[in-house]
Enzyme design. Structure first.
Site, short mmCIF file in Angstrom:
data_model
loop_
_atom_site.label_atom_id
_atom_site.label_comp_id
_atom_site.label_asym_id
_atom_site.label_seq_id
_atom_site.Cartn_x
_atom_site.Cartn_y
_atom_site.Cartn_z
N ARG A 20 0.84 -1.24 0.13
CA ARG A 20 0.16 0.17 0.09
C ARG A 20 0.66 1.38 -0.01
O ARG A 20 0.40 2.48 0.01
CB ARG A 20 -1.00 -0.16 1.24
CG ARG A 20 -1.95 -1.06 0.98
CD ARG A 20 -3.14 -1.00 1.52
NE ARG A 20 -4.11 -2.02 1.06
CZ ARG A 20 -4.39 -3.28 1.26
NH1 ARG A 20 -3.37 -3.86 1.91
NH2 ARG A 20 -5.19 -3.57 0.58
N THR A 66 10.69 -3.68 1.29
CA THR A 66 9.70 -4.51 1.87
C THR A 66 10.11 -6.19 2.01
O THR A 66 11.11 -6.53 1.19
CB THR A 66 8.22 -4.38 1.59
OG1 THR A 66 7.40 -5.05 2.50
CG2 THR A 66 7.91 -4.71 0.34
N LYS A 70 14.61 -6.75 3.65
CA LYS A 70 14.97 -5.68 4.46
C LYS A 70 16.20 -6.12 5.24
O LYS A 70 17.18 -5.09 5.37
CB LYS A 70 13.69 -5.75 5.86
CG LYS A 70 12.47 -5.03 5.31
CD LYS A 70 11.53 -4.97 6.58
CE LYS A 70 10.34 -4.23 6.14
NZ LYS A 70 9.37 -4.07 7.27
N ASN A 91 14.16 -0.70 6.18
CA ASN A 91 12.99 -0.34 5.37
C ASN A 91 12.85 0.95 4.47
O ASN A 91 12.09 1.15 3.84
CB ASN A 91 11.77 -0.58 6.16
CG ASN A 91 11.54 0.77 7.13
OD1 ASN A 91 12.29 1.55 7.12
ND2 ASN A 91 10.20 0.77 7.38
N ASP A 106 10.12 1.62 11.05
CA ASP A 106 8.97 1.01 11.64
C ASP A 106 8.92 1.36 13.10
O ASP A 106 7.86 1.50 13.70
CB ASP A 106 9.04 -0.70 11.69
CG ASP A 106 8.74 -0.87 10.20
OD1 ASP A 106 8.04 -0.16 9.46
OD2 ASP A 106 9.33 -2.09 9.80
N ALA A 135 8.87 -7.79 13.14
CA ALA A 135 8.23 -6.46 13.49
C ALA A 135 8.36 -6.33 15.17
O ALA A 135 8.39 -5.23 15.51
CB ALA A 135 6.89 -6.52 13.15
N THR A 157 7.76 -19.63 19.97
CA THR A 157 9.02 -20.18 19.87
C THR A 157 9.95 -19.62 20.72
O THR A 157 10.35 -18.38 20.59
CB THR A 157 9.35 -20.38 18.62
OG1 THR A 157 8.75 -20.67 17.48
CG2 THR A 157 10.92 -21.21 18.25
N ARG A 160 13.26 -17.96 19.89
CA ARG A 160 13.25 -16.69 19.11
C ARG A 160 12.99 -15.51 20.13
O ARG A 160 13.77 -14.49 20.07
CB ARG A 160 12.26 -16.70 18.10
CG ARG A 160 12.51 -17.68 17.25
CD ARG A 160 11.20 -17.39 16.06
NE ARG A 160 11.77 -16.34 15.09
CZ ARG A 160 10.85 -15.86 14.23
NH1 ARG A 160 9.75 -16.33 13.89
NH2 ARG A 160 11.32 -14.89 13.11
N TYR A 222 -3.19 -4.92 10.65
CA TYR A 222 -4.30 -4.00 10.50
C TYR A 222 -5.28 -4.48 9.11
O TYR A 222 -5.90 -3.81 8.81
CB TYR A 222 -3.64 -2.75 9.79
CG TYR A 222 -2.75 -2.76 8.71
CD1 TYR A 222 -1.35 -3.05 8.88
CD2 TYR A 222 -3.05 -2.68 7.19
CE1 TYR A 222 -0.54 -2.99 7.87
CE2 TYR A 222 -2.40 -2.94 6.36
CZ TYR A 222 -1.24 -3.10 6.49
OH TYR A 222 -0.25 -3.35 5.48
N GLY A 243 -3.43 -1.05 14.02
CA GLY A 243 -2.00 -0.93 13.37
C GLY A 243 -2.04 -0.34 12.00
O GLY A 243 -0.75 -0.15 11.72
#
Ligand code: NAP
Length: 281
Positions: A20, A66, A70, A91, A106, A135, A157, A160, A222, A243
């Site tokens: 977008r 994107t 990235k 980004n 971000d 994110a 997980t 991570r 979002y 979001g």
């Protein structure tokens, strides 16, 4: 600036049709009367190194990056801003004296959205963050910068979550899903950074009833705007922030770098993007 004084920018990804960003930047170019262009470019992962290396001679002022490029942008840049360096992904790209510079907006977008929608978020010190993907890194950066000293990172997980807690240092603890309920009881803010809730499916398994009365709940998903998590938070009388604002705000710093004017995130811009989301349900 490209030839004829018309600045050109892009968003590069693979695939890119869903992005977008052209709609957001196109709206600003149009309403600000700036004779620039912003185009989408699909580049396969095999070719992204060549694409990035060629940017200084491409005529582009810069662009957005994107999924899945990235990290490649982070690697290719000659200079990184602080956020891109810590997050490990970029980004936003621009040129500085002919060299490739990269940033990550971000985290800025996440914070600016909350500044606009729930400014008291900055008074909080305890955060419960769901998810430890790409994110989540931007969210952790923003929360730390805003002064949160107790950030509880919960992920399916666990390894991570541990990796991110190590990367971002003091004040972040890592937990499995089963701990989420207990960790919610005194959280000032709950942030969903998992993809759960996308398409209206599968809310993250956290009871908003367990959050304190003044808590803020925000979801970076979002689509839909009102995720099951946000609907539950509103039903419980909590401040809920969607979001979409993060997506809109993260675009502003890049636009300013390429086109020289800081654009505003307005209700009209939001309305344009919401209409597009509705049209592509
Ligand atoms: P990612 O790197 O793939 O991470 C996905 C995260 O979701 C991981 O923590 C993953 O857990 C978790 N997850 C996925 N499916 C799950 C399930 N069934 N149960 C429990 N956990 C699950 O993705 P990302 O890049 O961080 O993006 C996450 C979401 O944020 C996406 O929906 C994306 O569209 C959105 N986003 C929004 C903005 C914005 O501007 N608003 C910006 C960036 C991203 P594991 O580690 O266990 O796999």
């Amino acid at each position: 600036m490209a030839d004829r004084g018309i600045a050109r920018a892009f968003v590069v990804g693979h695939p890119i049709a869903h992005s977008r960003s052209p709609l957001i930047h196109g709206y600003w170019l149009e309403t600000l009367g700036i004779p620039g262009s912003y185009e989408r470019i699909d580049v396969h992962p095999d070719s992204i190194g060549r694409f990035l290396a060629g940017l200084p001679r491409s005529g582009f002022a810069g662009g957005n990056v994107t999924i899945p490029h990235k990290e490649a942008a982070h690697r290719a840049a000659d200079r990184l801003d602080e956020a891109a360096e810590l997050i490990g992904a970029a980004n936003t790209l621009w040129l500085e004296e002919g060299r490739l510079a990269a940033g990550n907006t971000d985290a800025y977008g996440f914070a600016a959205n909350l500044d606009a929608e729930a400014p008291h978020w900055r008074k909080g010190r305890t955060a419960l963050v769901l998810g430890a993907g790409g994110a989540a890194r931007a969210v952790l950066f923003a929360l730390k910068e805003a002064g949160f000293g107790d950030i509880r990172l919960v992920n399916r997980t666990l390894s991570r979550a541990r990796e991110l807690a190590d990367r971002f240092g003091a004040g972040i603890s890592a937990h499995g899903w089963e701990a989420a309920g207990a960790l919610a009881a005194d959280a000032d803010i709950l942030v969903n950074t998992t993809s759960l809730g996308m398409g209206g499916e599968g809310a993250p398994p956290v009871e908003v009833a367990l959050l304190p009365d003044g808590a803020i709940v925000t979801d970076i998903v979002y689509v839909p705007l009102e995720t099951p998590l946000l609907a539950a938070a509103r039903g419980r009388g909590l401040r809920a922030v969607d979001g979409l604002g993060m997506l809109l705000h993260q675009a502003a710093p890049g636009f300013e770098r390429w086109f020289g004017t800081r654009p505003e995130v307005t209700p009209a811009l939001r309305g344009r993007i919401v209409a597009d989301l509705e049209a592509h349900k």
